[in-house]
Design an enzyme around this catalytic site. Structure first.
Site, PDB file in Angstrom:
ATOM      1  N   LYS A 106      41.887  34.163  37.501  1.00 24.31           N
ATOM      2  CA  LYS A 106      41.818  34.438  38.951  1.00 24.31           C
ATOM      3  C   LYS A 106      40.437  34.906  39.337  1.00 24.31           C
ATOM      4  O   LYS A 106      40.055  34.884  40.500  1.00 24.31           O
ATOM      5  CB  LYS A 106      42.842  35.494  39.327  1.00 24.31           C
ATOM      6  CG  LYS A 106      44.234  34.970  39.210  1.00 24.31           C
ATOM      7  CD  LYS A 106      45.207  35.755  40.033  1.00 24.31           C
ATOM      8  CE  LYS A 106      46.491  34.929  40.134  1.00 24.31           C
ATOM      9  NZ  LYS A 106      47.573  35.493  40.769  1.00 24.31           N
ATOM     10  N   ARG A 107      39.705  35.383  38.340  1.00 26.18           N
ATOM     11  CA  ARG A 107      38.372  35.919  38.642  1.00 26.18           C
ATOM     12  C   ARG A 107      37.320  34.824  38.770  1.00 26.18           C
ATOM     13  O   ARG A 107      36.204  35.090  39.139  1.00 26.18           O
ATOM     14  CB  ARG A 107      37.968  36.923  37.565  1.00 26.18           C
ATOM     15  CG  ARG A 107      38.591  38.293  37.799  1.00 26.18           C
ATOM     16  CD  ARG A 107      38.039  39.285  36.833  1.00 26.18           C
ATOM     17  NE  ARG A 107      38.517  38.984  35.498  1.00 26.18           N
ATOM     18  CZ  ARG A 107      39.603  39.529  34.953  1.00 26.18           C
ATOM     19  NH1 ARG A 107      40.282  40.410  35.636  1.00 26.18           N
ATOM     20  NH2 ARG A 107      39.999  39.218  33.747  1.00 26.18           N
TER      21      ARG A 107
END
Ligand code: GLU
Length: 516
Positions: free
Chosen positions: A289-290
């Site tokens: 997600k980063r």
């Protein structure tokens, strides 16, 4: 023949595939039993951040599947884990789905007959069904303290066994339960697992056997704060919302047998299941997600277009009749809908090759440029970008004609309009503020300017320049490089002819003069 699931991504559990002839007692499917049921699919993300390419693929494939069958695509927000809730995430998600054209028929903002579409607004529904499970003997209250559960976990680690809940609370008498409740002991509710040995039919992976009962303890379905866990809420909502097909990422495949057991306990028919292969980075690592560059919002901000993002994502994992990577294959949503076929989805993980996104966007950009209406939009957005990037930019550089000329030139070399204001192309919009080293003397440069002023075209300029080089004993390539620095500030860049053509005679002369 028995095939062991080839990937360890699904964890320690061996998922077994049986061939279809052997598929005795397959978990039946709604469609076969209720063929007239309308197709209803859903995208059910948790509002924990930005939509990324993985989530978009799930949403898109659900959408295409529904649209090809005249069905409905529903957005449901699975926000029961309040610790991971990110304010504004749902609004952002709805906006970005709208922008990219994967528009839900029912959603939190749109409403619909099956709402509410936030799970956190459906708590009373879950309580009702949990009570139904308890009354039917399929679930039980668990008063075990965190400490006891922690000890069980440690013991399992020490003895190297699975941490399976020992069902201590399953044997509590009614009186004991009442007493604990009256004295305010907090509790969770656990689902009483049973063995599931029949294969579950997966429309992508085929029949899958995973007897969850052998590997896991009774799962908590209602937390002590009264919120349901994923499994319970997901099953109840899919049922109550009339979901006919569940298309979701392969990481959820291990949960499916548990869901099927829940459907059974309720006495409901499960929907059809199709799990979509995992998407990995090009180096084989998992998407995170980063990774900001995978967020649809950041792609949008970098001026990638919906059609290129959508086509890009369909390149990972299959699902299309004749969809191979080719720049000719930039399909419209309508075309994607017609071409999408669930049985063409691969069961192997797919890898993202990000450079293809740029190539597809270049095609999309050209198509937009070729359309007069879209071209005007492009010019406008480019002007806004330049004004932002270069405060005080001169009007002559942001006239319609100039931007159009730059765009046309850029079609071959840029992936997004934003690339036109990258530092290496700043010279398009402003004369150089700084120069990389120029080896020629001011005197020689003056001679070169004079030659340029008196040459009719680039050919003549080049010819005269060569003569000057032989008279003064200069190396022609060095001179060309210095002129490039003079016009753009940089040694590296496009061929000088291109630079002079794109800047135009007047601007070229201006820059010569400015350097003097
Ligand atoms: N809330 C789950 C997710 O975040 C949904 C999984 C499913 O589609 O069942 O992906």
């Amino acid at each position: 023949m028995l095939r062991i699931y080839p990937s360890l991504e699904l964890g320690r559990i061996g998922l077994c595939f049986y061939n279809l002839e052997q598929g005795v007692g397959l978990i039946s499917t709604r469609i076969r039993m209720m063929s007239s049921a309308p197709v209803r699919v859903r995208f059910a993300p948790s509002p924990t951040g930005q939509l990324h390419l993985g989530g978009l693929r799930t949403a898109l494939y659900n959408y295409l599947f529904a649209k090809a069958r005249g069905g409905s695509f529903i957005l449901r927000i699975e926000d029961t884990d309040r610790s991971r809730f990110v304010p504004g995430a749902t609004e952002n998600l709805e906006n970005i789905l709208d922008w990219i054209g994967v528009k839900p028929d029912e959603s939190p903002s749109k409403g619909g007959d099956y709402g509410p579409y936030f799970q956190s607004h459906r708590l009373d529904i879950y309580t009702k069904y949990v009570n139904q499970l308890i009354d039917g003997g399929h679930a039980y209250k668990c008063f075990c303290t965190e400490r006891r559960l922690e000890l069980l976990k440690r013991e399992a680690a020490r003895t190297r066994t699975s941490n399976i809940y020992d069902r201590r609370c399953l044997s509590l008498s009614e009186g004991q339960i009442k007493e604990k409740e009256e004295s305010g002991v907090s509790y969770t509710v656990r689902f009483k697992l049973s063995s599931i040995t029949e294969p579950v039919n997966d429309l992508v992976y085929g029949p899958v056997v995973h007897d969850v009962f052998q590997f896991e303890g009774d799962p908590i379905i209602l937390k002590s704060d009264g919120f349901p866990t994923y499994h319970l809420a997901n099953v109840i909502d899919d049922h109550l919302m009339g979901i006919s097909h569940v298309l979701r990422g392969a990481e959820w495949q291990v949960s499916t047998p548990k869901h099927v057991l829940l459907y059974r306990a309720f006495g409901w028919n499960p929907p059809e299941f199709a799990h979509l292969p995992l998407i990995l980075n090009q180096d084989g690592s998992k998407l995170s997600k980063r990774q900001d560059d995978l967020h649809i919002l950041s792609l949008r901000e970098n001026l990638y277009y919906p059609e290129s993002i959508l086509n890009f994502i369909t390149l990972v994992g299959g699902g299309f009749e004749d969809k191979e990577y080719s720049l000719r294959n930039l399909f419209s949503m309508q075309e994607l809908t017609t071409k999408f076929q669930l049985n063409r989805i691969n069961s192997n993980s797919g890898k993202l090759e990000m450079e293809r996104l740029g190539e597809l966007n270049q095609v999309a950009l050209r198509r937009r440029f070729d359309d007069p209406g879209e071209r005007r939009v492009l010019i406008k957005s480019c002007r806004n970008l330049v004004i932002q990037a270069i405060p005080g930019v001169q009007d002559k550089f942001i006239s319609d004609e100039c931007i159009e000329k730059y765009l046309l030139w850029g079609l071959e070399r840029i992936k997004t309009v934003k690339d036109l204001v990258n530092p290496d192309l700043l010279y398009l919009w402003t004369s150089p503020q700084t120069y990389e080293t120029i080896s020629l003397t001011k005197d020689t440069l003056s001679k070169i300017f004079e030659i340029y002023e008196n040459s009719d075209d680039f050919k003549g300029f080049q010819k005269n320049l060569r003569s000057l080089c032989s008279i003064l004993g200069l190396k022609f390539p060095v001179v060309m490089k210095d002129i490039r620095v003079l016009l753009t500030g940089r040694k590296e860049g496009p061929p000088l002819l291109e630079i002079i053509q794109i800047l135009g005679r007047e601007e070229t002369l201006n820059r010569f003069k400015q350097y003097k």
